[in-house]
Scaffold this motif. Structure first.
Motif, PDB file in Angstrom:
ATOM      1  N   THR A   1       0.789  -1.233   0.000  1.00 30.25           N
ATOM      2  CA  THR A   1       0.000   0.000   0.000  1.00 30.25           C
ATOM      3  C   THR A   1       0.819   1.280   0.000  1.00 30.25           C
ATOM      4  N   GLY A   2       2.084   1.211   0.372  1.00 29.58           N
ATOM      5  CA  GLY A   2       2.877   2.417   0.611  1.00 29.58           C
ATOM      6  C   GLY A   2       3.002   2.729   2.085  1.00 29.58           C
ATOM      7  N   ASP A   3       2.136   2.138   2.889  1.00 30.82           N
ATOM      8  CA  ASP A   3       2.215   2.258   4.344  1.00 30.82           C
ATOM      9  C   ASP A   3       3.004   1.059   4.853  1.00 30.82           C
ATOM     10  N   PRO A   4       4.225   1.251   5.354  1.00 35.94           N
ATOM     11  CA  PRO A   4       5.060   0.104   5.727  1.00 35.94           C
ATOM     12  C   PRO A   4       4.528  -0.661   6.939  1.00 35.94           C
ATOM     13  N   SER A   5       3.586  -0.078   7.672  1.00 33.31           N
ATOM     14  CA  SER A   5       3.013  -0.780   8.820  1.00 33.31           C
ATOM     15  C   SER A   5       1.974  -1.814   8.394  1.00 33.31           C
ATOM     16  N   ILE A   6       1.562  -1.779   7.121  1.00 32.18           N
ATOM     17  CA  ILE A   6       0.591  -2.734   6.593  1.00 32.18           C
ATOM     18  C   ILE A   6       1.342  -3.788   5.798  1.00 32.18           C
ATOM     19  N   SER A   7       1.243  -5.028   6.216  1.00 35.17           N
ATOM     20  CA  SER A   7       1.919  -6.109   5.505  1.00 35.17           C
ATOM     21  C   SER A   7       1.276  -6.314   4.140  1.00 35.17           C
ATOM     22  N   PRO A   8       2.052  -6.762   3.162  1.00 37.98           N
ATOM     23  CA  PRO A   8       1.479  -7.039   1.833  1.00 37.98           C
ATOM     24  C   PRO A   8       0.338  -8.044   1.933  1.00 37.98           C
ATOM     25  N   PHE A   9      -0.676  -7.852   1.112  1.00 38.74           N
ATOM     26  CA  PHE A   9      -1.839  -8.744   1.139  1.00 38.74           C
ATOM     27  C   PHE A   9      -2.406  -8.878  -0.270  1.00 38.74           C
ATOM     28  N   LYS A  10      -3.090  -9.979  -0.506  1.00 36.52           N
ATOM     29  CA  LYS A  10      -3.738 -10.190  -1.786  1.00 36.52           C
ATOM     30  C   LYS A  10      -5.139  -9.596  -1.751  1.00 36.52           C
TER      31      LYS A  10
ATOM     32  N   MET B   1      11.080  -5.118   0.487  1.00 38.82           N
ATOM     33  CA  MET B   1      10.490  -4.398  -0.637  1.00 38.82           C
ATOM     34  C   MET B   1       9.320  -3.552  -0.173  1.00 38.82           C
ATOM     35  N   ASN B   2       8.572  -4.049   0.793  1.00 39.80           N
ATOM     36  CA  ASN B   2       7.432  -3.282   1.319  1.00 39.80           C
ATOM     37  C   ASN B   2       7.908  -1.973   1.948  1.00 39.80           C
ATOM     38  N   GLU B   3       9.017  -2.021   2.679  1.00 38.06           N
ATOM     39  CA  GLU B   3       9.577  -0.819   3.277  1.00 38.06           C
ATOM     40  C   GLU B   3      10.113   0.116   2.198  1.00 38.06           C
ATOM     41  N   MET B   4      10.795  -0.437   1.190  1.00 39.53           N
ATOM     42  CA  MET B   4      11.333   0.415   0.139  1.00 39.53           C
ATOM     43  C   MET B   4      10.213   1.117  -0.625  1.00 39.53           C
ATOM     44  N   ILE B   5       9.095   0.431  -0.833  1.00 40.53           N
ATOM     45  CA  ILE B   5       7.958   1.065  -1.498  1.00 40.53           C
ATOM     46  C   ILE B   5       7.558   2.346  -0.762  1.00 40.53           C
ATOM     47  N   ALA B   6       7.602   2.335   0.557  1.00 39.01           N
ATOM     48  CA  ALA B   6       7.259   3.541   1.328  1.00 39.01           C
ATOM     49  C   ALA B   6       8.226   4.674   1.025  1.00 39.01           C
ATOM     50  N   HIS B   7       9.502   4.363   0.842  1.00 35.32           N
ATOM     51  CA  HIS B   7      10.497   5.383   0.494  1.00 35.32           C
ATOM     52  C   HIS B   7      10.154   6.054  -0.837  1.00 35.32           C
ATOM     53  N   LEU B   8       9.556   5.290  -1.745  1.00 36.85           N
ATOM     54  CA  LEU B   8       9.287   5.775  -3.092  1.00 36.85           C
ATOM     55  C   LEU B   8       7.894   6.382  -3.233  1.00 36.85           C
ATOM     56  N   THR B   9       7.056   6.249  -2.224  1.00 39.00           N
ATOM     57  CA  THR B   9       5.650   6.635  -2.396  1.00 39.00           C
ATOM     58  C   THR B   9       5.105   7.485  -1.244  1.00 39.00           C
ATOM     59  N   SER B  10       4.811   6.858  -0.127  1.00 42.50           N
ATOM     60  CA  SER B  10       4.122   7.599   0.948  1.00 42.50           C
ATOM     61  C   SER B  10       5.002   8.669   1.582  1.00 42.50           C
ATOM     62  N   ARG B  11       6.292   8.376   1.748  1.00 40.20           N
ATOM     63  CA  ARG B  11       7.157   9.388   2.372  1.00 40.20           C
ATOM     64  C   ARG B  11       7.244  10.662   1.532  1.00 40.20           C
ATOM     65  N   PRO B  12       7.578  10.579   0.241  1.00 41.13           N
ATOM     66  CA  PRO B  12       7.582  11.817  -0.548  1.00 41.13           C
ATOM     67  C   PRO B  12       6.206  12.449  -0.653  1.00 41.13           C
ATOM     68  N   ALA B  13       5.140  11.639  -0.692  1.00 40.50           N
ATOM     69  CA  ALA B  13       3.790  12.209  -0.757  1.00 40.50           C
ATOM     70  C   ALA B  13       3.494  13.043   0.481  1.00 40.50           C
ATOM     71  N   LYS B  14       3.947  12.579   1.627  1.00 36.80           N
ATOM     72  CA  LYS B  14       3.728  13.345   2.866  1.00 36.80           C
ATOM     73  C   LYS B  14       4.521  14.644   2.845  1.00 36.80           C
ATOM     74  N   ARG B  15       5.733  14.612   2.331  1.00 32.68           N
ATOM     75  CA  ARG B  15       6.533  15.841   2.284  1.00 32.68           C
ATOM     76  C   ARG B  15       5.897  16.862   1.351  1.00 32.68           C
ATOM     77  N   ILE B  16       5.411  16.432   0.210  1.00 40.68           N
ATOM     78  CA  ILE B  16       4.783  17.365  -0.732  1.00 40.68           C
ATOM     79  C   ILE B  16       3.451  17.878  -0.189  1.00 40.68           C
ATOM     80  N   GLY B  17       2.766  17.036   0.590  1.00 39.38           N
ATOM     81  CA  GLY B  17       1.453  17.406   1.117  1.00 39.38           C
ATOM     82  C   GLY B  17       0.303  16.822   0.323  1.00 39.38           C
ATOM     83  N   ILE B  18       0.552  15.679  -0.352  1.00 32.56           N
ATOM     84  CA  ILE B  18      -0.485  15.071  -1.186  1.00 32.56           C
ATOM     85  C   ILE B  18      -0.933  13.714  -0.644  1.00 32.56           C
ATOM     86  N   TYR B  19      -0.502  13.354   0.536  1.00 31.58           N
ATOM     87  CA  TYR B  19      -0.881  12.093   1.167  1.00 31.58           C
ATOM     88  C   TYR B  19      -2.132  12.322   2.015  1.00 31.58           C
TER      89      TYR B  19
END
Length: 554
Positions: free
Chosen positions: A14-23, A464-482
């Motif tokens: 999801t981009g949230d590293p606290s949520i484990s990957p799920f189908k 990979m789940n943690e790295m996804i957060a680096h590429l998605t939710s973290r920058p989104a929060k900095r920009i203000g679009i999360y």
């Protein structure tokens, strides 16, 4: 045009590293994620009789689209609207206006021309007649530039930083001089105007003219405007040195955050050059100390060792004062050339980050003059040896023939520093990708797959789940679009990437830098397919993301 799409049984990160990957089954319609449901439990027919495309995604990962916190796509979004480099690697949102110099704001045609010439090595200098109907360079303000992007429609979503070098150019001219109180006031008013037109923050290029001539107190005046009047906005400095006294330069930026209460985003936060090998823990300690005292700090990096810039940036700042024409005149003077040579090769100048330049580390990038075609992609020292001339002569010849528009790759990185900084809890993705020309840095095509394939999967630097957060939710929060973006959730914009976690990898190299990545199957931008079964569609589903009066970025 958007299409209703049902992804069947992907593994959702999801981009949230606290949520484990799920189908889940994920239903996309009208540009948004409408429903996320356990596999087989979603009935899309309840959403109407329109055609729905079912995509079997079992074994694939569905993640938010990747966000580039440091993009140099300012012109390519308009001149190369398919935007192959970014879309092909899953990038769906970019932040432009980087490194303190871009194409707005300007006040006169002469200023626009000077900027176009100065950063031609980053973005090229396209002819307006080759892009009729686009409105290229017809704007003056940040708002006008954003309007042009919106009118032409873009492949990715785009946010913009106000370039501090432009503010100084308009207020003080292109000279190395101390800003007067009136000139600082003018910069503050220009900054306010640009922010009200939709910019999300301010950038600096403190090794590039004319922004580099600003004092710490001058920068503080601008940061106070951001911190006090525009909550959520941030300052993204390319600071004064990444080589000699790099840590002191980082300290200056962190001090600005503490003094002005302005959030600081350390852009392409590297510690290059051999002098800084193994010093990443010192930088991290400085950042964490600042954060513990209340400074809002984040950073971005690219997952490579070498850097990339213009060849002219290696000149000492005094040689670049006054703009491109003044610089070229200095390069024509034998006496001045010798002074420049000593500064670059012997003492180390600010353009070389305080360290004498090693020409074996400088790879010539994209050139435009026909006499220089064979130089592109080669180390400058090797070219000099083949011609049996001193490297500095090759350097001067290239700058003069190409009128300062040549790019270069600097092979100066340290792997341990890259990994250490990448693991910091505020780390975000930023490609710093120059897209112009044939011989560019492989990060233009490979940044995001390299984070995931090389560093997360192959080196197991993190999950990979943690790295996804680096590429998605973290920058989104900095920009203000999360959470509107940077998150796979019901109601979020459908900026999405479907990729194979086993095969995703970067293929771009320094010899062949424009090879597309492997393992990416679909890319959606606001629900519109930009990549379909590995092929670009030419879709322009991007939106211009502007900061509103209420501080929200939409």
């Amino acid at each position: 045009m958007t299409q209703s799409i049902l992804f069947l049984s992907p593994t959702v990160m999801t981009g949230d590293p606290s949520i484990s990957p799920f189908k889940a089954d994920v239903f996309i319609s009208s540009g948004f994620i409408q429903v996320i449901a356990p596999p087989g439990q979603l009935d899309p027919s309840i959403y109407g009789d329109g055609a729905i495309r079912n995509i079997d995604a079992d074994g694939w990962v569905l993640s938010p689209g990747f966000i580039d916190m440091h993009a140099h796509s300012d012109l390519y979004l308009l001149t190369h609207p398919e935007h192959e480099a970014k879309i092909s690697q899953g990038c769906t949102t970019e932040v432009v206006g980087q490194d303190g110099i871009s194409y707005a704001p300007v006040e006169t045609p002469a200023q626009m021309l000077a900027i176009r010439e100065q950063i031609a090595g980053w973005n090229g200098n396209p002819n307006e007649e080759d892009h009729l109907g686009v409105g290229l360079f017809e704007w003056k303000t940040v708002g006008g530039y954003l309007d042009c992007l919106e009118r032409n429609r873009t492949a990715t979503n785009v946010a913009m930083l106000v370039p501090q070098g432009n503010l100084r150019l308009l207020a003080c001219g292109p000279w190395d001089s101390k800003a007067t109180p009136d000139e600082i006031s003018k910069q503050e008013e220009l900054l306010r105007a640009a922010m009200k037109e939709g910019a999300v923050g301010m950038s600096s290029g403190l090794t590039y003219t004319p922004g580099m001539y600003a004092s710490t107190s001058e920068l503080a005046s601008l940061c106070r405007v951001l911190g006090r009047e525009f909550p959520g906005a941030f300052y993204a400095p390319h600071h004064r040195s990444y080589g000699f006294k790099a840590l002191e330069s980082y300290g200056e930026m962190l001090g600005l955050g503490e003094a002005t209460k302005c959030p600081i985003h350390l852009t392409h936060a590297t510690l290059n050059f051999s002098e800084n090998k193994g010093r990443a823990p010192e930088l991290i300690t400085m950042i964490d100390r600042a954060r513990s005292s209340g400074v809002d700090v984040s950073l971005d990096t690219y997952p490579y060792l070498p850097g990339c810039t213009t060849l002219a940036s290696l000149l000492p700042s005094w040689a670049s004062a006054g703009g491109p024409l003044e610089t070229l005149q200095r390069l024509d003077s034998e006496m001045t050339r010798e002074k420049i040579r000593r500064a670059i090769e012997v003492t180390g100048c600010d353009g070389g980050h305080g360290i004498p330049t090693n020409w074996d580390e400088i790879q010539i990038g994209s050139t435009s003059h026909p006499d220089l075609t064979s130089y592109s992609g080669r180390r400058l020292a090797e070219v000099a040896r083949s011609l049996d001339v001193p490297p500095i002569k090759v350097f001067f010849d290239i700058l003069l023939k190409d009128r300062l528009s040549t790019s270069c790759i600097m092979h100066i990185g340290n792997e341990e520093n890259v990994r250490e900084i990448m693991c910091h809890e505020t780390h975000c993705s930023g490609s710093d990708a120059i897209l112009h020309g044939k011989s560019t840095h492989p990060r233009a095509y490979g940044t995001f797959p390299r984070f995931l394939g090389h560093y997360a999967r192959d080196l197991t630097l993190m999950s990979m789940n943690e790295m996804i957060a680096h590429l998605t939710s973290r920058p989104a929060k900095r920009i203000g679009i999360y959470p509107q973006r940077g998150l796979v959730a019901e109601g979020s914009a459908a900026d999405l990437v479907l990729f194979d976690p086993e095969t995703i990898r970067d293929k771009a190299t320094y010899e062949l830098p424009k090879q597309k990545a492997e393992g990416i199957r679909f890319v959606l931008v606001n629900g519109q397919l930009a990549m379909d079964e590995g092929k670009l569609t030419g879709g322009r589903g991007g939106k211009v993301l502007r900061r509103n009066d209420d501080g929200k970025v939409t």
